[in-house]
Design a protein around this motif. Sequence first.
Motif, PDB file in Angstrom:
ATOM      1  N   ALA A 138       0.965  -1.218   0.081  1.00 13.79           N
ATOM      2  CA  ALA A 138       0.043   0.052  -0.023  1.00 13.79           C
ATOM      3  C   ALA A 138       0.783   1.192  -0.258  1.00 13.79           C
ATOM      4  O   ALA A 138       0.494   2.361  -0.663  1.00 13.79           O
ATOM      5  N   ALA A 139       2.082   1.358   0.715  1.00 12.25           N
ATOM      6  CA  ALA A 139       2.826   2.612   0.827  1.00 12.25           C
ATOM      7  C   ALA A 139       3.520   2.584  -0.522  1.00 12.25           C
ATOM      8  O   ALA A 139       3.689   3.749  -1.017  1.00 12.25           O
ATOM      9  N   ARG A 140       3.979   1.537  -1.129  1.00 14.01           N
ATOM     10  CA  ARG A 140       4.706   1.412  -2.314  1.00 14.01           C
ATOM     11  C   ARG A 140       3.856   2.337  -3.333  1.00 14.01           C
ATOM     12  O   ARG A 140       4.605   2.864  -4.392  1.00 14.01           O
ATOM     13  N   THR A 141       2.600   1.629  -3.504  1.00 11.60           N
ATOM     14  CA  THR A 141       1.776   2.268  -4.503  1.00 11.60           C
ATOM     15  C   THR A 141       1.108   3.294  -3.974  1.00 11.60           C
ATOM     16  O   THR A 141       0.082   3.967  -5.059  1.00 11.60           O
ATOM     17  N   GLU A 142       1.273   3.982  -3.106  1.00  9.56           N
ATOM     18  CA  GLU A 142       0.590   5.287  -2.788  1.00  9.56           C
ATOM     19  C   GLU A 142      -0.754   5.066  -2.805  1.00  9.56           C
ATOM     20  O   GLU A 142      -1.618   5.814  -3.533  1.00  9.56           O
ATOM     21  N   ALA A 143      -1.514   4.058  -2.288  1.00  9.04           N
ATOM     22  CA  ALA A 143      -2.576   3.536  -2.522  1.00  9.04           C
ATOM     23  C   ALA A 143      -3.700   4.578  -2.039  1.00  9.04           C
ATOM     24  O   ALA A 143      -3.495   5.134  -0.860  1.00  9.04           O
ATOM     25  N   ALA A 144      -4.736   4.955  -2.704  1.00 11.27           N
ATOM     26  CA  ALA A 144      -5.838   5.654  -2.250  1.00 11.27           C
ATOM     27  C   ALA A 144      -6.529   4.883  -1.075  1.00 11.27           C
ATOM     28  O   ALA A 144      -7.276   5.646  -0.111  1.00 11.27           O
ATOM     29  N   VAL A 145      -6.821   3.644  -1.159  1.00 10.83           N
ATOM     30  CA  VAL A 145      -7.710   2.921  -0.333  1.00 10.83           C
ATOM     31  C   VAL A 145      -6.942   1.489  -0.104  1.00 10.83           C
ATOM     32  O   VAL A 145      -6.376   0.997  -1.064  1.00 10.83           O
ATOM     33  N   HIS A 146      -7.204   1.227   1.152  1.00 12.82           N
ATOM     34  CA  HIS A 146      -6.691  -0.299   1.488  1.00 12.82           C
ATOM     35  C   HIS A 146      -7.673  -1.012   2.130  1.00 12.82           C
ATOM     36  O   HIS A 146      -7.981  -0.986   3.141  1.00 12.82           O
ATOM     37  N   LEU A 147      -8.126  -1.966   1.434  1.00 15.83           N
ATOM     38  CA  LEU A 147      -9.337  -2.759   1.849  1.00 15.83           C
ATOM     39  C   LEU A 147      -8.713  -3.935   2.436  1.00 15.83           C
ATOM     40  O   LEU A 147      -8.284  -5.088   1.520  1.00 15.83           O
ATOM     41  N   ASP A 148      -8.465  -4.083   3.645  1.00 19.50           N
ATOM     42  CA  ASP A 148      -8.026  -5.296   4.346  1.00 19.50           C
ATOM     43  C   ASP A 148      -9.119  -6.377   4.587  1.00 19.50           C
ATOM     44  O   ASP A 148     -10.264  -5.775   4.386  1.00 19.50           O
ATOM     45  N   SER A 149      -9.038  -7.450   5.180  1.00 15.41           N
ATOM     46  CA  SER A 149      -9.938  -8.277   5.224  1.00 15.41           C
ATOM     47  C   SER A 149     -11.311  -7.693   6.524  1.00 15.41           C
ATOM     48  O   SER A 149     -12.759  -7.708   5.847  1.00 15.41           O
ATOM     49  N   ALA A 150     -10.831  -6.740   7.431  1.00 18.43           N
ATOM     50  CA  ALA A 150     -11.820  -6.309   8.097  1.00 18.43           C
ATOM     51  C   ALA A 150     -12.494  -5.168   7.306  1.00 18.43           C
ATOM     52  O   ALA A 150     -14.084  -5.220   7.652  1.00 18.43           O
ATOM     53  N   ALA A 151     -12.011  -4.326   6.579  1.00 21.83           N
ATOM     54  CA  ALA A 151     -12.545  -3.285   5.844  1.00 21.83           C
ATOM     55  C   ALA A 151     -13.503  -3.872   4.763  1.00 21.83           C
ATOM     56  O   ALA A 151     -14.755  -3.490   4.631  1.00 21.83           O
ATOM     57  N   LEU A 152     -13.117  -4.983   4.120  1.00 21.64           N
ATOM     58  CA  LEU A 152     -14.119  -5.571   3.081  1.00 21.64           C
ATOM     59  C   LEU A 152     -15.259  -6.138   3.879  1.00 21.64           C
ATOM     60  O   LEU A 152     -16.348  -6.068   3.202  1.00 21.64           O
ATOM     61  N   ASP A 153     -14.975  -6.676   5.001  1.00 28.09           N
ATOM     62  CA  ASP A 153     -16.164  -7.365   5.636  1.00 28.09           C
ATOM     63  C   ASP A 153     -17.225  -6.220   6.046  1.00 28.09           C
ATOM     64  O   ASP A 153     -18.407  -6.224   5.888  1.00 28.09           O
ATOM     65  N   ALA A 154     -16.495  -4.954   6.666  1.00 26.75           N
ATOM     66  CA  ALA A 154     -17.526  -4.009   7.020  1.00 26.75           C
ATOM     67  C   ALA A 154     -18.222  -3.286   5.680  1.00 26.75           C
ATOM     68  O   ALA A 154     -19.477  -3.083   5.787  1.00 26.75           O
ATOM     69  N   LEU A 155     -17.456  -3.383   4.623  1.00 28.04           N
ATOM     70  CA  LEU A 155     -18.153  -2.747   3.713  1.00 28.04           C
ATOM     71  C   LEU A 155     -19.336  -3.573   3.042  1.00 28.04           C
ATOM     72  O   LEU A 155     -20.320  -2.961   2.816  1.00 28.04           O
ATOM     73  N   PHE A 156     -19.113  -4.850   3.214  1.00 25.56           N
ATOM     74  CA  PHE A 156     -20.114  -5.607   2.435  1.00 25.56           C
ATOM     75  C   PHE A 156     -21.253  -6.043   3.610  1.00 25.56           C
ATOM     76  O   PHE A 156     -22.526  -6.493   3.293  1.00 25.56           O
ATOM     77  N   ALA A 157     -20.961  -5.591   4.821  1.00 23.54           N
ATOM     78  CA  ALA A 157     -21.878  -5.792   5.964  1.00 23.54           C
ATOM     79  C   ALA A 157     -22.659  -4.607   6.134  1.00 23.54           C
ATOM     80  O   ALA A 157     -23.838  -4.805   6.882  1.00 23.54           O
ATOM     81  N   GLY A 158     -22.398  -3.570   5.440  1.00 30.80           N
ATOM     82  CA  GLY A 158     -23.372  -2.398   5.936  1.00 30.80           C
ATOM     83  C   GLY A 158     -23.153  -1.120   5.189  1.00 30.80           C
ATOM     84  O   GLY A 158     -23.833  -0.160   4.855  1.00 30.80           O
ATOM     85  N   ASP A 159     -21.839  -0.983   4.819  1.00 29.00           N
ATOM     86  CA  ASP A 159     -21.302   0.239   4.317  1.00 29.00           C
ATOM     87  C   ASP A 159     -21.700   0.583   2.856  1.00 29.00           C
ATOM     88  O   ASP A 159     -21.775   1.803   2.248  1.00 29.00           O
ATOM     89  N   LEU A 160     -21.836  -0.604   1.903  1.00 28.85           N
ATOM     90  CA  LEU A 160     -22.320  -0.243   0.590  1.00 28.85           C
ATOM     91  C   LEU A 160     -23.868   0.096   0.682  1.00 28.85           C
ATOM     92  O   LEU A 160     -24.545  -0.162   1.537  1.00 28.85           O
ATOM     93  N   PRO A 161     -24.146   1.183  -0.375  1.00 27.15           N
ATOM     94  CA  PRO A 161     -25.415   1.507  -0.490  1.00 27.15           C
ATOM     95  C   PRO A 161     -26.441   0.205  -0.990  1.00 27.15           C
ATOM     96  O   PRO A 161     -25.999  -0.693  -1.645  1.00 27.15           O
ATOM     97  N   PRO A 162     -27.792   0.424  -0.424  1.00 25.75           N
ATOM     98  CA  PRO A 162     -28.548  -0.891  -1.112  1.00 25.75           C
ATOM     99  C   PRO A 162     -28.560  -1.013  -2.487  1.00 25.75           C
ATOM    100  O   PRO A 162     -28.262  -0.142  -3.230  1.00 25.75           O
ATOM    101  N   ARG A 163     -28.843  -2.083  -2.770  1.00 23.98           N
ATOM    102  CA  ARG A 163     -28.900  -2.597  -4.284  1.00 23.98           C
ATOM    103  C   ARG A 163     -29.760  -1.749  -5.160  1.00 23.98           C
ATOM    104  O   ARG A 163     -29.508  -1.678  -6.310  1.00 23.98           O
ATOM    105  N   ASP A 164     -31.047  -1.374  -4.396  1.00 25.72           N
ATOM    106  CA  ASP A 164     -32.036  -0.724  -5.164  1.00 25.72           C
ATOM    107  C   ASP A 164     -31.876   0.889  -5.255  1.00 25.72           C
ATOM    108  O   ASP A 164     -32.715   1.689  -5.287  1.00 25.72           O
ATOM    109  N   ALA A 165     -30.803   1.175  -4.459  1.00 22.38           N
ATOM    110  CA  ALA A 165     -30.541   2.814  -4.360  1.00 22.38           C
ATOM    111  C   ALA A 165     -30.578   3.531  -5.493  1.00 22.38           C
ATOM    112  O   ALA A 165     -29.956   3.036  -6.383  1.00 22.38           O
ATOM    113  N   PRO A 166     -31.387   4.527  -5.614  1.00 26.25           N
ATOM    114  CA  PRO A 166     -31.529   5.228  -7.032  1.00 26.25           C
ATOM    115  C   PRO A 166     -30.182   5.730  -7.413  1.00 26.25           C
ATOM    116  O   PRO A 166     -30.074   6.159  -8.792  1.00 26.25           O
ATOM    117  N   GLU A 167     -29.298   6.128  -6.470  1.00 25.39           N
ATOM    118  CA  GLU A 167     -27.927   6.513  -6.865  1.00 25.39           C
ATOM    119  C   GLU A 167     -27.003   5.696  -7.581  1.00 25.39           C
ATOM    120  O   GLU A 167     -25.947   6.181  -8.249  1.00 25.39           O
TER     121      GLU A 167
END
Length: 494
Positions: A99-128
């Motif tokens: 992540a440091a070598r590539t100057e990553a804008a986002v680092h999705l580790d396992s915990a971040a991925l779990d949180a993302l799919f557990a509730g951080d993503l917008p709903p499937r039918d969200a109009p946006e």
Amino acid sequence: MNDGPTTVVAALRRNARLRGAAPFIADGDRWITFAEMWSLACRVRHWLLRRQIVPGARVVIEASAEPFHFVAAYFGTHLAGAIAVPVTASRGEAAARVAARTEAAVHLDSAALDALFAGDLPPRDAPEIDLDPALPQPAPIADILFTSGSTGTPKGVMLSHGAIHAAALATNGFIGNGPEDREVVTVPLSHSFGLGRIRCAVLAGGSLVVVPGLSFPALVVDALADTRVTGLSCVPMGIAMLERFGRDELAGAARRLRYVELGSAPMAEERKRSLARFLPLTRLCMHYGLTEASRSCFLDFHGDDARLASVGRPAPGVALRITDQEDRPLACGQEGVIQIRSPAEMSGYWQDPQTTSCTRTADGWLRTSDLGRLDDGGYLTLVGRVDDQINVGGKKVDPVVVEQAALAIDGILDAGCVGVADAQGLTGQVPVLFVATRADSGFEARACLRQLAARLEAHERPARIIAIADMPRTENGKLKRSELRQRLALADRA
């Protein structure tokens, strides 16, 4: 219907539209369909864009316990115009360094991925949520894959959308993958081999059952028991483990297995023949390539049974040549450096123009670190690596030759050979062989040396044979020779 550019993510959209209800990847007992995967990828794209991700930004994605999390994040990154940087989850410090070598804008580790799919993503039918976003073109960089670093500092290989599509297209063409295929994947999804299997399934419209490596052979055996399974992807050591721990189950599955794809590490000719005898009705495909030029050659164990010492012939659109160290082409049958031209070639190394330049010849070929020869039928035989050669009194020893001779001895499960300085100061270097043996083999180094003497030239015979419990390998099955040298140094100081 306009399918868009010739990219893998465009194929995912096409399958979501035409075969949306078809299963794509297993999540335990539940299947994620193509339509669901497309929706998830579009939602990840939306989440990334809300974080001001710009085209070309790097997103580090760690392999997750939930395979579909990783896959959705991977394609969502592509849809956002960003560059995916897949890494192994079990190596947190290494992931942070990437992540440091590539100057990553986002680092999705396992915990971040779990949180993302557990509730951080917008709903499937969200109009946006835009379910028909602009697709990336073939030329931009899709991925940065870091090499295993088994022989030095890992390099970040930049692969375009066009390159990863070309590799998948060539693989499907050779194996004959189609929408009816259901494949058990035993290789890490974050590595070149595993990513290749994801892309191949997307292009073919097939489905994947991902198991967490061959550390748990029982899980692979259980997955193969599914009567709908038609394929298996595995490294050579994985097949050897299955033959030991699930031979009967593998034989039962062989009646249904249409194909097996092998890659990432060498396989001895006798083991190829043994596997072909064991699976007489299964198409056994092995690829040769590097992260920098994936799937450059293919070998069919049954169709190419007279050339099993080789790694096969070039894939469509790929050209090979053998040169000396000054890039001068050599004649058929001569041994030298393997050079490649391929539509799946890398665009270069991340932030390393000097090394990138060193890998290119003046006339545009990609230099490899592999040594080989081409025969008159176009088959490529590997004879070693430039940086692995052992110089014994001016005679070159390929450690793979020593390893394969050892693997032909009953009771030896794995082998690794390295060159070390000759303590007598006579030959410069000598080979040292490490072996992992079967517990009931009654292994004796002297007996092993006598058997090797019948198989190897005098200068190839190991000066020492050391039995170890396990051979150090990367997750993709490549031998860590540097670690073997470290073990030898520690043993000599003890």
